[in-house]
Enzyme design. Structure first.
Site, PDB file in Angstrom:
ATOM      1  N   GLY A   8       7.005 -29.652 -25.087  1.00 14.02           N
ATOM      2  CA  GLY A   8       6.097 -28.607 -24.639  1.00 14.02           C
ATOM      3  C   GLY A   8       6.006 -27.529 -25.702  1.00 14.02           C
ATOM      4  O   GLY A   8       6.132 -27.805 -26.900  1.00 14.02           O
ATOM      5  N   ALA A   9       5.821 -26.288 -25.271  1.00 13.45           N
ATOM      6  CA  ALA A   9       5.674 -25.187 -26.218  1.00 13.45           C
ATOM      7  C   ALA A   9       6.919 -25.028 -27.094  1.00 13.45           C
ATOM      8  O   ALA A   9       6.838 -25.001 -28.329  1.00 13.45           O
ATOM      9  CB  ALA A   9       5.384 -23.896 -25.455  1.00 13.45           C
ATOM     10  N   GLY A  11       9.665 -27.109 -27.339  1.00 12.01           N
ATOM     11  CA  GLY A  11      10.060 -28.345 -28.009  1.00 12.01           C
ATOM     12  C   GLY A  11       9.225 -28.631 -29.239  1.00 12.01           C
ATOM     13  O   GLY A  11       9.742 -29.074 -30.275  1.00 12.01           O
ATOM     14  N   LYS A 158      15.668 -11.228 -22.374  1.00 11.11           N
ATOM     15  CA  LYS A 158      14.487 -12.071 -22.187  1.00 11.11           C
ATOM     16  C   LYS A 158      14.178 -12.248 -20.705  1.00 11.11           C
ATOM     17  O   LYS A 158      13.011 -12.276 -20.299  1.00 11.11           O
ATOM     18  CB  LYS A 158      14.668 -13.431 -22.855  1.00 11.11           C
ATOM     19  CG  LYS A 158      13.384 -14.255 -22.788  1.00 11.11           C
ATOM     20  CD  LYS A 158      13.468 -15.595 -23.449  1.00 11.11           C
ATOM     21  CE  LYS A 158      12.115 -16.312 -23.310  1.00 11.11           C
ATOM     22  NZ  LYS A 158      12.137 -17.681 -23.816  1.00 11.11           N
ATOM     23  N   ASN A 162      10.597 -11.554 -18.954  1.00  9.35           N
ATOM     24  CA  ASN A 162       9.910 -12.588 -18.171  1.00  9.35           C
ATOM     25  C   ASN A 162       9.739 -12.166 -16.712  1.00  9.35           C
ATOM     26  O   ASN A 162       8.677 -12.389 -16.117  1.00  9.35           O
ATOM     27  CB  ASN A 162      10.671 -13.908 -18.230  1.00  9.35           C
ATOM     28  CG  ASN A 162      10.563 -14.620 -19.557  1.00  9.35           C
ATOM     29  OD1 ASN A 162      11.438 -15.386 -19.938  1.00  9.35           O
ATOM     30  ND2 ASN A 162       9.490 -14.377 -20.304  1.00  9.35           N
ATOM     31  N   ASN A 166       5.840 -12.110 -16.017  1.00  5.93           N
ATOM     32  CA  ASN A 166       5.305 -13.393 -15.554  1.00  5.93           C
ATOM     33  C   ASN A 166       4.750 -13.385 -14.137  1.00  5.93           C
ATOM     34  O   ASN A 166       3.632 -13.846 -13.898  1.00  5.93           O
ATOM     35  CB  ASN A 166       6.375 -14.481 -15.688  1.00  5.93           C
ATOM     36  CG  ASN A 166       6.629 -14.873 -17.129  1.00  5.93           C
ATOM     37  OD1 ASN A 166       6.475 -14.073 -18.050  1.00  5.93           O
ATOM     38  ND2 ASN A 166       7.031 -16.110 -17.346  1.00  5.93           N
ATOM     39  N   ASN A 176      -1.221 -10.850 -20.338  1.00  4.63           N
ATOM     40  CA  ASN A 176      -0.094  -9.918 -20.367  1.00  4.63           C
ATOM     41  C   ASN A 176      -0.507  -8.462 -20.556  1.00  4.63           C
ATOM     42  O   ASN A 176       0.200  -7.545 -20.147  1.00  4.63           O
ATOM     43  CB  ASN A 176       0.884 -10.310 -21.472  1.00  4.63           C
ATOM     44  CG  ASN A 176       1.529 -11.657 -21.224  1.00  4.63           C
ATOM     45  OD1 ASN A 176       1.369 -12.257 -20.165  1.00  4.63           O
ATOM     46  ND2 ASN A 176       2.270 -12.152 -22.206  1.00  4.63           N
ATOM     47  N   SER A 227       0.774 -15.745 -19.423  1.00  2.94           N
ATOM     48  CA  SER A 227       2.159 -16.190 -19.265  1.00  2.94           C
ATOM     49  C   SER A 227       2.216 -17.613 -18.715  1.00  2.94           C
ATOM     50  O   SER A 227       1.272 -18.105 -18.089  1.00  2.94           O
ATOM     51  CB  SER A 227       2.922 -15.247 -18.325  1.00  2.94           C
ATOM     52  OG  SER A 227       2.501 -15.427 -16.977  1.00  2.94           O
TER      53      SER A 227
END
Length: 279
Positions: A8-9, A11, A158, A162, A166, A176, A227
């Site tokens: 995904g993003a 990885g 973090k 989030n 989010n 955002n 997000s």
């Protein structure tokens, strides 16, 4: 050999840096992409990787799946598992089943759609000092990496960001920047960040930066981004809310720290998920 679980993003970001360092990792992915493009400022490169999960000589396994899929990756873990996920709780589930695991914190902004990902914000990758060899590889590939002795403060910082951004952006279906442009959204976001700070303080975790200020900085820097939770809600997909605002509520209840705004946002996202599941 390095293994990446989840393309995904996050990885794809790790795979991109590894490729640039001359490394072709083995990739385990649920939705197979024969060709995957990673784009930086309009310049797209085809990621190089081996499909599978059969290699035994794996030094590091980078875990980049959604937090709710954490337990499913355990059979694929080899070497040191480096867990790069949103929220708190997924890493702990993996660590319990596979002790040779460490967490990672990624603050890069990456947007993934189908078999293509785009870098939308340069950040940093925080890694424990125990995985310095991996850090060197990522740096060689152009990644901004920071080795830290104690990564927990960065995980909680973090989490604060989030949790504050989010759920609100998901409920409003807005990028955002709404945290900056709407005083109502901003009030909620800063209350969320303060609650996370209160929980972290009760745990004895001292964040590296003020989470309230960090929320405003990140929301401003990523104003045009949507997000991951907002995208999940729009697609009627499962969210990671249990590991974000839900984790804040869980720790708060255990420590006797009130987290009413986090709880309200958590319940609203869960209600939205229920509507999707009911048809």
């Amino acid at each position: 050999m390095l293994r990446v679980i989840g393309l995904g993003a996050v990885g794809s970001l790790f795979t991109y840096f590894l490729n640039r360092a001359g490394v072709v990792p083995e990739v385990v992915q649920r939705r197979r992409c024969g060709e995957f493009l990673f784009c930086v400022e309009g310049d797209c490169e085809k990621l190089k990787f081996r499909e599978g999960g059969a290699a035994d000589d794996v030094g590091y396994t980078i875990v980049a799946v959604k937090a709710y899929d954490s337990r499913s990756v355990v059979p694929h873990l080899k070497g040191v598992a480096v867990v790069a996920q949103n929220g708190i709780g997924g890493y702990e589930e993996i660590k319990e089943a596979y002790p040779n695991s460490v967490p990672a914190v990624v603050t890069y902004g990456v947007y993934r759609e189908g078999c293509r990902a785009e870098l939308r914000g340069v950040g940093e990758i925080y890694l424990p000092s125990a995985v310095s060899t991996l850090a060197e590889l990522l740096e060689r590939g152009g990644g901004r990496v920071r080795l830290v002795e104690d990564i927990e403060p960065y995980r909680w910082l973090k989490l604060a960001v989030n949790a504050a951004i989010n759920a609100i952006t998901a409920l409003l279906q807005a990028p955002n920047g709404v945290i900056i442009s709407s005083p109502y959204a901003q009030t909620l976001a800063l209350e969320v960040a303060q609650e996370v700070l209160n929980v972290a303080t009760a745990l004895g975790v001292k964040m590296p930066r003020n989470p309230v200020e960090e929320v405003l900085r990140v929301a401003s820097a990523t104003a045009k981004n949507l997000s991951s939770t907002a995208r999940d809600v729009a697609a009627c997909a499962k969210t990671e809310i249990d590991y974000i605002n839900g984790a804040v509520v869980k720790y708060g209840e255990a420590l006797g720290v009130a987290t009413p705004v986090n709880k309200a946002l958590f319940n609203l996202i869960k209600a939205r998920e229920s509507l999707c599941n009911s048809g």
